[in-house]
Design a protein around this motif. Structure first.
Motif, PDB file in Angstrom:
ATOM      1  N   PHE A   1      18.239   9.127   7.711  1.00 20.52           N
ATOM      2  CA  PHE A   1      17.288   9.153   6.600  1.00 20.52           C
ATOM      3  C   PHE A   1      15.889   9.158   7.189  1.00 20.52           C
ATOM      4  CE2 PHE A   1      15.213   6.441   3.088  1.00 20.52           C
ATOM      5  CZ  PHE A   1      14.762   7.566   2.423  1.00 20.52           C
ATOM      6  N   ASP A   2      15.193  10.278   7.049  1.00 14.69           N
ATOM      7  CA  ASP A   2      13.822  10.417   7.552  1.00 14.69           C
ATOM      8  C   ASP A   2      12.873  10.084   6.408  1.00 14.69           C
ATOM      9  OD1 ASP A   2      11.342  11.193   8.497  1.00 14.69           O
ATOM     10  OD2 ASP A   2      12.129  12.900   9.611  1.00 14.69           O
ATOM     11  N   ILE A   3      12.291   8.897   6.466  1.00 12.28           N
ATOM     12  CA  ILE A   3      11.462   8.411   5.364  1.00 12.28           C
ATOM     13  C   ILE A   3      10.228   9.290   5.179  1.00 12.28           C
ATOM     14  CG2 ILE A   3      10.020   6.490   4.581  1.00 12.28           C
ATOM     15  CD1 ILE A   3      13.008   5.825   6.821  1.00 12.28           C
ATOM     16  N   ALA A   4       9.597   9.691   6.283  1.00 13.89           N
ATOM     17  CA  ALA A   4       8.354  10.450   6.190  1.00 13.89           C
ATOM     18  C   ALA A   4       8.547  11.803   5.517  1.00 13.89           C
ATOM     19  CB  ALA A   4       7.747  10.636   7.573  1.00 13.89           C
ATOM     20  N   SER A   5       9.697  12.465   5.774  1.00 10.07           N
ATOM     21  CA  SER A   5       9.929  13.790   5.184  1.00 10.07           C
ATOM     22  C   SER A   5      10.779  13.739   3.923  1.00 10.07           C
ATOM     23  CB  SER A   5      10.596  14.708   6.210  1.00 10.07           C
ATOM     24  OG  SER A   5      11.902  14.250   6.528  1.00 10.07           O
ATOM     25  N   ARG A   6      11.140  12.525   3.482  1.00 10.56           N
ATOM     26  CA  ARG A   6      11.922  12.336   2.252  1.00 10.56           C
ATOM     27  C   ARG A   6      13.257  13.071   2.303  1.00 10.56           C
ATOM     28  NH1 ARG A   6       8.033  11.602  -2.284  1.00 10.56           N
ATOM     29  NH2 ARG A   6       9.611  12.532  -3.600  1.00 10.56           N
ATOM     30  N   SER A   7      13.897  13.085   3.457  1.00 11.13           N
ATOM     31  CA  SER A   7      15.084  13.918   3.605  1.00 11.13           C
ATOM     32  C   SER A   7      16.196  13.227   4.378  1.00 11.13           C
ATOM     33  CB  SER A   7      14.725  15.234   4.310  1.00 11.13           C
ATOM     34  OG  SER A   7      14.168  14.977   5.583  1.00 11.13           O
TER      35      SER A   7
ATOM     36  N   ALA B   1      10.568   3.706  10.597  1.00  6.91           N
ATOM     37  CA  ALA B   1      11.233   4.677  11.454  1.00  6.91           C
ATOM     38  C   ALA B   1      12.442   5.247  10.718  1.00  6.91           C
ATOM     39  CB  ALA B   1      11.669   3.998  12.750  1.00  6.91           C
ATOM     40  N   PRO B   2      12.929   6.426  11.125  1.00  7.36           N
ATOM     41  CA  PRO B   2      14.148   6.966  10.520  1.00  7.36           C
ATOM     42  C   PRO B   2      15.295   5.971  10.621  1.00  7.36           C
ATOM     43  CG  PRO B   2      13.065   8.643  11.836  1.00  7.36           C
ATOM     44  CD  PRO B   2      12.340   7.352  12.107  1.00  7.36           C
ATOM     45  N   VAL B   3      16.168   5.981   9.623  1.00 11.39           N
ATOM     46  CA  VAL B   3      17.278   5.029   9.547  1.00 11.39           C
ATOM     47  C   VAL B   3      18.590   5.790   9.578  1.00 11.39           C
ATOM     48  CG1 VAL B   3      18.383   3.260   8.130  1.00 11.39           C
ATOM     49  CG2 VAL B   3      15.887   3.412   8.209  1.00 11.39           C
TER      50      VAL B   3
ATOM     51  N   ASN C   1       0.797  -1.218   0.000  1.00  6.64           N
ATOM     52  CA  ASN C   1       0.000   0.000   0.000  1.00  6.64           C
ATOM     53  C   ASN C   1       0.832   1.270   0.000  1.00  6.64           C
ATOM     54  OD1 ASN C   1      -2.400  -1.551   0.162  1.00  6.64           O
ATOM     55  ND2 ASN C   1      -2.108  -1.731   2.371  1.00  6.64           N
ATOM     56  N   VAL C   2       2.128   1.188  -0.337  1.00  7.29           N
ATOM     57  CA  VAL C   2       2.966   2.375  -0.468  1.00  7.29           C
ATOM     58  C   VAL C   2       3.290   2.570  -1.937  1.00  7.29           C
ATOM     59  CG1 VAL C   2       5.145   3.467   0.159  1.00  7.29           C
ATOM     60  CG2 VAL C   2       3.968   2.020   1.814  1.00  7.29           C
ATOM     61  N   ALA C   3       2.796   3.652  -2.539  1.00  2.65           N
ATOM     62  CA  ALA C   3       3.036   3.911  -3.958  1.00  2.65           C
ATOM     63  C   ALA C   3       4.470   4.350  -4.188  1.00  2.65           C
ATOM     64  CB  ALA C   3       2.086   4.996  -4.459  1.00  2.65           C
ATOM     65  N   PRO C   4       5.053   4.058  -5.387  1.00  4.56           N
ATOM     66  CA  PRO C   4       6.419   4.481  -5.673  1.00  4.56           C
ATOM     67  C   PRO C   4       6.583   5.980  -5.468  1.00  4.56           C
ATOM     68  CG  PRO C   4       5.653   2.973  -7.354  1.00  4.56           C
ATOM     69  CD  PRO C   4       4.460   3.297  -6.497  1.00  4.56           C
ATOM     70  N   GLY C   5       7.658   6.377  -4.771  1.00  9.74           N
ATOM     71  CA  GLY C   5       7.948   7.787  -4.567  1.00  9.74           C
ATOM     72  C   GLY C   5       7.189   8.412  -3.416  1.00  9.74           C
ATOM     73  N   GLN C   6       6.309   7.653  -2.723  1.00 10.34           N
ATOM     74  CA  GLN C   6       5.547   8.202  -1.610  1.00 10.34           C
ATOM     75  C   GLN C   6       6.213   7.810  -0.296  1.00 10.34           C
ATOM     76  OE1 GLN C   6       2.953  10.311  -2.022  1.00 10.34           O
ATOM     77  NE2 GLN C   6       3.622  10.175  -4.130  1.00 10.34           N
ATOM     78  N   PRO C   7       6.012   8.606   0.762  1.00 11.25           N
ATOM     79  CA  PRO C   7       6.660   8.312   2.054  1.00 11.25           C
ATOM     80  C   PRO C   7       6.249   6.963   2.620  1.00 11.25           C
ATOM     81  CG  PRO C   7       5.752  10.537   2.033  1.00 11.25           C
ATOM     82  CD  PRO C   7       5.234   9.837   0.799  1.00 11.25           C
ATOM     83  N   MET C   8       7.239   6.190   3.130  1.00  9.60           N
ATOM     84  CA  MET C   8       6.951   4.944   3.820  1.00  9.60           C
ATOM     85  C   MET C   8       6.751   5.288   5.294  1.00  9.60           C
ATOM     86  SD  MET C   8       9.562   2.257   2.070  1.00  9.60           S
ATOM     87  CE  MET C   8       9.503   1.893   0.321  1.00  9.60           C
ATOM     88  N   LEU C   9       5.546   5.761   5.630  1.00 14.56           N
ATOM     89  CA  LEU C   9       5.302   6.330   6.949  1.00 14.56           C
ATOM     90  C   LEU C   9       5.492   5.314   8.065  1.00 14.56           C
ATOM     91  CD1 LEU C   9       2.178   8.488   6.065  1.00 14.56           C
ATOM     92  CD2 LEU C   9       4.543   9.243   6.288  1.00 14.56           C
ATOM     93  N   ALA C  10       5.340   4.025   7.762  1.00 14.83           N
ATOM     94  CA  ALA C  10       5.456   3.013   8.806  1.00 14.83           C
ATOM     95  C   ALA C  10       6.904   2.770   9.214  1.00 14.83           C
ATOM     96  CB  ALA C  10       4.820   1.713   8.337  1.00 14.83           C
TER      97      ALA C  10
END
Length: 259
Positions: A143-149, A134-136, A123-132
Motif C-alpha cells: 500500500f503506497d500511501i503517497a500515490s493512493r495505490s 512509508a509504504p505498508v 495536518n493530514v486532511a481526509p482523503g489526502q496522502p499521508m506523505l509521512a
C-alpha cells in the motif's frame, strides 16, 4: 512525545488532574482547564497539538466549543469525552467536528493511543496522502500511501477516495480497533450523510483487493459491534500459528494475570 502539547478540558478537577498525570508520565506536556471559555480564550496564545475535552461542560458545552472552533476554520485535533455513550451521542459529536469520541470513563491507555494516533496524522486532511507514512506491506501487496495505490508485481491499482481514506486510517493504527464512526469521519466530507453501511461496503471492496480469501480476512478484521482492525502480516501469522497446549499441572503453566 515531549514536544507535543495537550489541552485537557474538564470541569471535574480529579478527572482532569488524573489525565494530566497520566499523559505527563508518557512524555506529553499538558495544560489543564476547567471550562470551554478558558480553552477558547487561550487557544491562540498557547496553541495545543491536541485537545481532550469533556462534551458536557457547564456553561458552554464541549460540543458547542467544538462547533465554534470548526466554524472558525480551526482544525486542531480534538477528542471529546462523553458520559452519554449512545450511538446518537457519538454521531452528534462527530457531526460537530470532533476527530474522535470516547465514552466516559474510558481506559486511559486507549485514550492515550487515540491521542497518539491523532498526533501521527496531524495536518493530514481526509482523503489526502499521508506523505509521512512509508509504504505498508499487506500480504503480497504494498500500500503506497503517497500515490493512493496498491502495488503487486509491478501492477498499480489506484484506490477510490473512500477506499484510500479507510485503508490509510486502518494501517496508521495497526492492532487498534477503529470505530465505524471514526472511519466515516476520515473518509467522508461533513456534507455527506453519515452512513455506517458505506464503511462496510468500502471494507468489503478492500478485502477483495488485499485478502487471499475475502471470506476469511487476515488483515482487515471485523471487531463486532465496533468497527475494523488492521492486523499486519507478522501479527496475522502469529494469530494463525497453532498454540502449544500446556497442562495446568505442568511447571510451565502460568495462570493469566488479573491486573
Amino acid at each position: 512525545m515531549s514536544s507535543y502539547h495537550v489541552h485537557v478540558v474538564d470541569a471535574d478537577r480529579a478527572s482532569r488532574d488524573g489525565l494530566a498525570r497520566y499523559f505527563e508520565a508518557h512524555g506529553l506536556t499538558v495544560t489543564t482547564m476547567e471550562s470551554a471559555a478558558d480553552l477558547l480564550r487561550r487557544m491562540h496564545r498557547q496553541r495545543p497539538d491536541v485537545v481532550v475535552m469533556d462534551a458536557a461542560l457547564p456553561g458552554q458545552s464541549g460540543l458547542q466549543a467544538c462547533r465554534q472552533l470548526r466554524g472558525e476554520g480551526d482544525r486542531v485535533p480534538l477528542i471529546l469525552l462523553t458520559e452519554r455513550n449512545e450511538e446518537i451521542d457519538r454521531v452528534l459529536a462527530l457531526e460537530m467536528g470532533a476527530d474522535d469520541v470516547l465514552g466516559k470513563p474510558c481506559p486511559m491507555r486507549e485514550l492515550l493511543a487515540r491521542v497518539q494516533a491523532l498526533l501521527r496524522r496531524a495536518n493530514v486532511a481526509p482523503g489526502q496522502p499521508m506523505l509521512a507514512m512509508a509504504p505498508v506491506d499487506i500480504g503480497a501487496l504494498r500500500f503506497d500511501i503517497a500515490s493512493r495505490s496498491l502495488l503487486r508485481d509491478g501492477c498499480i491499482h489506484v484506490l477510490s477516495t473512500v477506499e484510500y481514506a479507510v485503508l490509510a486510517e486502518l494501517v496508521a493504527n495497526p492492532g487498534v480497533a477503529v470505530s465505524r464512526e471514526r472511519l466515516l469521519a476520515a473518509s467522508h466530507g461533513r456534507s455527506d450523510g453519515l452512513l455506517p453501511r458505506a464503511i462496510d461496503v468500502a471494507v468489503m471492496r478492500l478485502r477483495k483487493r488485499v485478502e487471499p480469501d475475502p471470506t476469511h480476512p487476515r488483515f482487515l478484521q471485523t471487531i463486532r459491534g465496533h468497527g475494523y482492525m488492521f492486523v499486519p502480516a507478522l501479527a496475522a501469522a502469529e494469530r494463525q500459528r497453532p498454540q502449544r497446549y500446556i497442562s495446568r499441572c505442568s511447571p510451565a503453566f502460568s495462570p493469566p494475570s488479573t491486573t
